[in-house]
Enzyme design. Sequence first.
Site, PDB file in Angstrom:
ATOM      1  N   ARG A 201      -0.335  -6.111  12.181  1.00 24.32           N
ATOM      2  CA  ARG A 201      -1.249  -5.325  13.026  1.00 24.32           C
ATOM      3  C   ARG A 201      -1.743  -6.181  14.194  1.00 24.32           C
ATOM      4  NH1 ARG A 201      -5.141  -1.339  11.796  1.00 24.32           N
ATOM      5  NH2 ARG A 201      -3.563  -0.466  10.399  1.00 24.32           N
TER       6      ARG A 201
ATOM      7  N   ARG B 299       0.857   2.416  13.000  1.00 23.35           N
ATOM      8  CA  ARG B 299       0.042   1.225  12.727  1.00 23.35           C
ATOM      9  C   ARG B 299      -0.046   0.855  11.250  1.00 23.35           C
ATOM     10  NH1 ARG B 299      -5.936   2.992  14.623  1.00 23.35           N
ATOM     11  NH2 ARG B 299      -6.742   1.869  12.833  1.00 23.35           N
ATOM     12  N   HIS B 300       0.727   1.554  10.410  1.00 25.48           N
ATOM     13  CA  HIS B 300       0.722   1.244   8.981  1.00 25.48           C
ATOM     14  C   HIS B 300       2.116   0.944   8.459  1.00 25.48           C
ATOM     15  CE1 HIS B 300      -3.049   3.603   9.375  1.00 25.48           C
ATOM     16  NE2 HIS B 300      -3.485   2.696   8.528  1.00 25.48           N
TER      17      HIS B 300
ATOM     18  N   ARG C 201       0.853  -1.203   0.000  1.00 20.75           N
ATOM     19  CA  ARG C 201       0.000   0.000   0.000  1.00 20.75           C
ATOM     20  C   ARG C 201       0.877   1.237   0.000  1.00 20.75           C
ATOM     21  NH1 ARG C 201      -5.331  -1.661   3.359  1.00 20.75           N
ATOM     22  NH2 ARG C 201      -5.483  -3.724   2.437  1.00 20.75           N
TER      23      ARG C 201
ATOM     24  N   SER D 168     -11.244  -5.720   8.683  1.00 18.64           N
ATOM     25  CA  SER D 168     -12.414  -5.192   7.993  1.00 18.64           C
ATOM     26  C   SER D 168     -12.962  -6.305   7.133  1.00 18.64           C
ATOM     27  CB  SER D 168     -12.028  -4.048   7.062  1.00 18.64           C
ATOM     28  OG  SER D 168     -11.758  -2.898   7.792  1.00 18.64           O
TER      29      SER D 168
ATOM     30  N   GLU E 156       0.594   4.129   0.846  1.00 22.37           N
ATOM     31  CA  GLU E 156       0.129   5.219   1.706  1.00 22.37           C
ATOM     32  C   GLU E 156       1.329   6.070   2.082  1.00 22.37           C
ATOM     33  OE1 GLU E 156      -1.343   2.541   4.628  1.00 22.37           O
ATOM     34  OE2 GLU E 156      -3.278   2.262   3.648  1.00 22.37           O
TER      35      GLU E 156
ATOM     36  N   GLU F 124      -8.342  -1.322  15.135  1.00 19.61           N
ATOM     37  CA  GLU F 124      -8.956  -2.142  14.085  1.00 19.61           C
ATOM     38  C   GLU F 124      -8.024  -3.292  13.751  1.00 19.61           C
ATOM     39  OE1 GLU F 124      -9.871  -0.183  10.291  1.00 19.61           O
ATOM     40  OE2 GLU F 124      -9.413  -2.081   9.296  1.00 19.61           O
TER      41      GLU F 124
HETATM   42  P1  ATP Z   1      -6.789   1.224   8.704  1.00 19.07           P
HETATM   43  O1  ATP Z   1      -8.185   1.788   8.787  1.00 19.07           O
HETATM   44  O2  ATP Z   1      -6.278   0.707   9.980  1.00 19.07           O
HETATM   45  O3  ATP Z   1      -5.856   2.119   7.972  1.00 19.07           O
HETATM   46  P2  ATP Z   1      -7.713  -0.153   6.403  1.00 19.07           P
HETATM   47  O4  ATP Z   1      -9.173  -0.082   6.700  1.00 19.07           O
HETATM   48  O5  ATP Z   1      -7.124   0.757   5.397  1.00 19.07           O
HETATM   49  O6  ATP Z   1      -6.900  -0.047   7.770  1.00 19.07           O
HETATM   50  P3  ATP Z   1      -8.126  -2.763   5.260  1.00 19.07           P
HETATM   51  O7  ATP Z   1      -8.066  -2.547   3.807  1.00 19.07           O
HETATM   52  O8  ATP Z   1      -9.431  -2.912   5.909  1.00 19.07           O
HETATM   53  O9  ATP Z   1      -7.289  -1.611   5.999  1.00 19.07           O
HETATM   54  O10 ATP Z   1      -7.139  -3.984   5.588  1.00 19.07           O
HETATM   55  C1  ATP Z   1      -7.485  -5.072   6.404  1.00 19.07           C
HETATM   56  C2  ATP Z   1      -6.576  -5.188   7.608  1.00 19.07           C
HETATM   57  O11 ATP Z   1      -5.200  -5.170   7.247  1.00 19.07           O
HETATM   58  C3  ATP Z   1      -6.717  -4.019   8.577  1.00 19.07           C
HETATM   59  O12 ATP Z   1      -7.786  -4.233   9.441  1.00 19.07           O
HETATM   60  C4  ATP Z   1      -5.389  -4.076   9.289  1.00 19.07           C
HETATM   61  O13 ATP Z   1      -5.371  -5.127  10.245  1.00 19.07           O
HETATM   62  C5  ATP Z   1      -4.424  -4.448   8.197  1.00 19.07           C
HETATM   63  N1  ATP Z   1      -3.805  -3.296   7.524  1.00 19.07           N
HETATM   64  C6  ATP Z   1      -4.379  -2.448   6.644  1.00 19.07           C
HETATM   65  N2  ATP Z   1      -3.535  -1.538   6.180  1.00 19.07           N
HETATM   66  C7  ATP Z   1      -2.349  -1.796   6.774  1.00 19.07           C
HETATM   67  C8  ATP Z   1      -1.058  -1.198   6.684  1.00 19.07           C
HETATM   68  N3  ATP Z   1      -0.819  -0.171   5.896  1.00 19.07           N
HETATM   69  N4  ATP Z   1      -0.076  -1.728   7.443  1.00 19.07           N
HETATM   70  C9  ATP Z   1      -0.319  -2.801   8.237  1.00 19.07           C
HETATM   71  N5  ATP Z   1      -1.498  -3.404   8.350  1.00 19.07           N
HETATM   72  C10 ATP Z   1      -2.521  -2.916   7.635  1.00 19.07           C
HETATM   73 MG    MG Z   2     -10.361  -1.471   7.273  1.00 19.33          MG
END
Ligand code: ATP
Ligand code: MG
Length: 434
Positions: free
Chosen positions: A408, A224-225, A216, A360, A218, A357
């Site tokens: 996470r 947490r990312h 990702r 999802s 981002e 979180e």
């Molecule tokens: P967040 O709201 O915490 O940024 P997200 O809603 O963008 O997460 P999802 O696409 O729902 O992320 O990804 C499913 C799961 O993967 C999340 O619940 C989290 O546990 C993990 N996750 C998501 N993005 C990341 C990241 N950039 N780094 C580490 N873990 C991640």
């Molecule tokens: Mg999510």
Amino acid sequence: MDMQKLQKNRTLIKDAFDSKKSVELTGWVYDTRALGKIKFLVLRDVSGEIQITAVKGKVADGIFKKLDKVSRESVVYVRGTLKESKQAPGGKELIPEKFEVIAKAEELPIDVSDFSKTELPKRLDNRFLDLHRKRIQAIFKIQSTISMAFRQHFIEKGFIEFQPPSIIGASSEGGTDLFEAKYFEKKAFLAQSPQLYKQMIACSMEKAMTITPVWRAEKHNTIRHLNECRQMDIEMGFADAFVVMKQIEEVVQYIVKEVIEKNKEELELLGVRLKIPKAKYMTFAEVAKLMKEQGVHVGKDDLSGEAEKKLDELFPDTIVFVHDWPLSGKPFYIMPKGEKADAELSEGFDAIYKGMEISSGGQRIHLPDLLIERLKAKGLNPVDFKDYVDSFRYGAPPHGGWSIGLERFTQVLLGLENIREAVMFPRDRDRLSP
Ligand code: ATP
Ligand code: MG
């Protein structure tokens, strides 16, 4: 040194303590001390530590001379016999009969003692050495139990493990958080999730699971990312949001149980006490109302970090499933409530555990026309998703699934300050090596 012979004859330190015979050990030099006629070396391997004691005149001169001259973290071989000792850790010490340095360590760039105060960025620059530490090894031994338990749980429930592609031709989720890759004459991307593929598998093979890396792009740097993380995903045919939320409840309980049973020492070392979590189900509206009463801000279609923390305070050791999530806060593939494109709410949910979180998920859209409408509503071009939409034209059952981030989850379970502690070699905005 003959490694084949060594593999056969060597004992792990934790098993050596019970041995009546002479044992052969290998490991890393944790510390040495010299007190005149007596010298000590603490040897560490992946299983534990042992004190090696040499008294002048009672061991070979060569060994006595060498023992405190070996630099920290050098790799050594030692053969010797155990002796009771009140002062030694574990109640026994090893009297060396043979001692050899296998690989000498140069001056260490970071402190790797148990009391090291080296800051995280510096530790990550030298992660290969940071991994020598017991505390760090404990985190990854636990992570190994987590992924193993996840796999075991779902395989036993009749899921198949699948391997999605990592290079994809178009965005799987929409949005801009994609890393571009050159793919011969074409443009490609690194997968940001196995989403579309696991749906196709659920619509043919019904129950599918995977642990797979995702990328990702981002730009923000948070605790947490990561820009590369591993996801533990499932997808199931004939499922709605409640069917798949139940799967999270059960697998998280199983994972925590396994960690409690298999990683006692590691949990103790990290000072973590775990309880098998309960589950609580609430609608987004109920959570919003509760937070209002508590004076905590909630987003219009997302939970604030503050709200996630509050949920943990109010419901400790509980996985809180927040369902009936506002449709605007969920991706295009999440089923709108009542299968109506203009619904307020969706069949999507988040799972919050220990204030964060962890997952999802939701029921997906299996109806091509509705999917096209939702793509358009999100400002995406259905033409770019043609293969995906078409895959639901030839017999696709209602289905759902979710994703738990492995790092996470490790972070949350062990209460680690920063997600980078939960990945051996993190990739973030500033870090591409080691
Ligand atoms: P967040 O709201 O915490 O940024 P997200 O809603 O963008 O997460 P999802 O696409 O729902 O992320 O990804 C499913 C799961 O993967 C999340 O619940 C989290 O546990 C993990 N996750 C998501 N993005 C990341 C990241 N950039 N780094 C580490 N873990 C991640
Ligand atoms: Mg999510």
